[in-house]
Design an enzyme around this catalytic site. Structure first.
Site, PDB file in Angstrom:
ATOM      1  N   SER A 176    -164.021 -22.073 -15.810  1.00 12.08           N
ATOM      2  CA  SER A 176    -165.435 -22.439 -15.820  1.00 12.08           C
ATOM      3  C   SER A 176    -165.671 -23.940 -15.703  1.00 12.08           C
ATOM      4  CB  SER A 176    -166.111 -21.889 -17.072  1.00 12.08           C
ATOM      5  OG  SER A 176    -165.415 -22.274 -18.240  1.00 12.08           O
ATOM      6  N   HIS A 204    -167.499 -16.397 -13.496  1.00 12.70           N
ATOM      7  CA  HIS A 204    -167.931 -17.251 -12.383  1.00 12.70           C
ATOM      8  C   HIS A 204    -167.477 -16.750 -11.022  1.00 12.70           C
ATOM      9  CE1 HIS A 204    -169.263 -20.345 -15.227  1.00 12.70           C
ATOM     10  NE2 HIS A 204    -168.214 -19.965 -15.944  1.00 12.70           N
ATOM     11  N   LYS A 236    -174.882 -15.391 -14.672  1.00 12.48           N
ATOM     12  CA  LYS A 236    -174.507 -16.435 -13.707  1.00 12.48           C
ATOM     13  C   LYS A 236    -174.831 -15.945 -12.295  1.00 12.48           C
ATOM     14  CE  LYS A 236    -171.847 -18.441 -17.254  1.00 12.48           C
ATOM     15  NZ  LYS A 236    -170.757 -18.227 -18.169  1.00 12.48           N
TER      16      LYS A 236
HETATM   17  C1  LIG Z   1    -170.598 -18.237 -19.584  1.00 16.43           C
HETATM   18  C2  LIG Z   1    -169.272 -17.636 -19.880  1.00 16.43           C
HETATM   19  C3  LIG Z   1    -169.141 -16.648 -20.855  1.00 16.43           C
HETATM   20  C4  LIG Z   1    -170.263 -16.265 -21.759  1.00 16.43           C
HETATM   21  O1  LIG Z   1    -171.166 -15.427 -21.125  1.00 16.43           O
HETATM   22  P1  LIG Z   1    -172.647 -15.356 -21.709  1.00 16.43           P
HETATM   23  O2  LIG Z   1    -173.198 -14.134 -21.087  1.00 16.43           O
HETATM   24  O3  LIG Z   1    -173.308 -16.602 -21.276  1.00 16.43           O
HETATM   25  O4  LIG Z   1    -172.510 -15.248 -23.196  1.00 16.43           O
HETATM   26  C5  LIG Z   1    -167.915 -16.042 -21.002  1.00 16.43           C
HETATM   27  N1  LIG Z   1    -166.868 -16.412 -20.253  1.00 16.43           N
HETATM   28  C6  LIG Z   1    -166.942 -17.391 -19.329  1.00 16.43           C
HETATM   29  C7  LIG Z   1    -165.732 -17.762 -18.547  1.00 16.43           C
HETATM   30  C8  LIG Z   1    -168.148 -18.028 -19.126  1.00 16.43           C
HETATM   31  O5  LIG Z   1    -168.223 -19.017 -18.248  1.00 16.43           O
END
Ligand SMILES: *Cc1c(COP(=O)(O)O)cnc(C)c1O
Length: 389
Positions: A176, A204, A236
């Protein structure tokens, strides 16, 4: 004695690590209003520009009309409604896995999956750069917890020699904060040869990667035997909210029976599931978003290297500019902001000490002209950050 919060906060300030929440006064999109100022943003994870898509908004609105607002209760009581179920089935078809379980957040999906699968007497092996939710999950599980070198199958292999009980290997799909891809073919082969399971959190990758946006497993053509536990998040690339775990019938039943972050929480609003059904359809079928995004990524990398910025080995919309020092990263971010551009400075402890960076993220919603504006501003600001270094 009492809690000396003021001292803790002052210390964080002095270390240039104090965090602030920019106040967004407009919908998600390239052009935003933040703290009263119009800015061109390159820091959202809305990679395909679906968060404010009119059809997704319409689906949310229609969903609220039909199903109301609140989830009402946990899935096991009376909170599991038809849109949740339909979305699980659509995501199972999309990922090519027998079953999917829907969660309200990715953080919870990760806590749930890891803690339901391993506990005391077992082993969990994680990439050093995994997302905080995966590291927290590993610690919470009570399993023997060890971190291998970033994306290093040899380092993983050494740790796989000394395990106890069931072993779960856990990795981000797309990292990330760096944007690079997990070397899943090598990591999965290593794990399989030692009888360990692999869990991939592809928060992602879903959307930007793979021919139909199926993420890193589609990109590498990996099957359920390679990746028995596949996590995706919906906030995302999907542009909505929530998360899912995809896998076998037995995996999903195990989570329903044993995963506390699944059992003891209210289901997400069903209208959000309605919105995600629509965004899934757009994500899967409108390949032009990925094509446009890939052109932006290629142009950014070419333009940034001409300026002399240090980029990371990322083929994804996450394109960090490595700065190193937190103070300089903040300065670059501030110089860009003065020119109307919003790019967040990411500092320790989110990234390792000495690797503060500007995390540029690109979206299919950005135009080529907007990207040129970013490159122009970077060409101006980068020398200013370096002149007094
Ligand atoms: C954003 C993210 C999460 C968390 O997801 P949310 O739905 O925002 O709680 C988990 N793992 C990764 C790799 C992320 O980038």
């Amino acid at each position: 004695m009492t809690f000396d919060l003021a001292a803790r906060l002052a210390e964080r300030h002095a270390a240039h690590l104090y965090r602030q929440r920019p106040l967004l006064e407009s919908p998600q999109g390239p052009e935003v209003v933040v703290d009263g100022r119009p800015l061109l943003a390159f820091c959202s994870n809305d990679y395909l520009g679906l968060a404010s898509h009119p059809e997704v908004i319409a689906a949310l609105r229609a969903g609220a009309e039909q199903w109301g607002v609140g989830g009402g209760a946990s899935h096991l009581v009376i909170g599991h409604s038809s849109p949740h179920h339909e979305l699980e089935e659509a995501l199972a078809a999309f990922t090519g896995r027998p079953r999917v379980l829907l969660f309200s957040t990715g953080y919870m999906a990760n806590l749930a999956a890891v803690t339901a699968l391993v506990g005391q007497g077992d082993t969990v092996l994680e990439d050093r750069l995994n997302h905080a939710s995966l590291l927290d999950a590993g610690l919470l599980s009570g399993a023997r917890f060890s971190r291998y070198l970033h994306n290093d199958a040899v380092s993983l292999s050494k740790r796989l020699e000394r395990t106890q009980g069931n072993t779960l290997v856990v990795t981000d799909g797309v990292f990330s904060m760096d944007g690079d891809l997990a070397d899943l073919p090598a990591l999965c082969a290593e794990a399989r040869s030692k009888g360990a399971w692999v869990m991939v959190d592809d928060a992602h990758g879903f959307g930007p990667l793979g021919a139909t946006g199926g993420g890193i497993v589609e990109h590498f053509g990996l099957r359920i035997e390679d990746v028995p536990v596949l996590v995706g998040t919906l906030g995302k690339g999907f542009g909505t909210a929530g998360a899912f775990v995809a896998g076998s019938e037995e995996l999903v039943e195990t989570l329903i029976q044993f995963a506390r972050p699944y059992i003891y929480t209210t289901s997400q609003p069903p209208a959000v599931a309605c919105a995600t059904l629509k965004s899934l359809e757009l994500l899967r079928t409108e390949g032009w978003r990925r094509e446009h995004l890939n052109r932006l990524i290629a142009r950014f990398r070419a333009g940034a290297s001409e300026i002399g910025l240090s980029l990371m080995a990322s083929p994804t919309p996450i394109q960090p500019i490595l700065v190193g020092d937190s103070e300089r990263a903040l300065k670059l971010s501030a110089l860009l902001k003065a020119r109307g551009l919003l790019v967040g400075a990411i500092r320790p402890p989110t990234v390792p000490a000495g690797s503060a960076r500007l995390r540029v993220t690109l979206s299919a919603a950005h135009s080529e002209a907007q990207l040129e504006r970013l490159l122009g501003a970077l060409a101006e600001c980068w020398p200013l950050v370096n002149q007094d270094a």
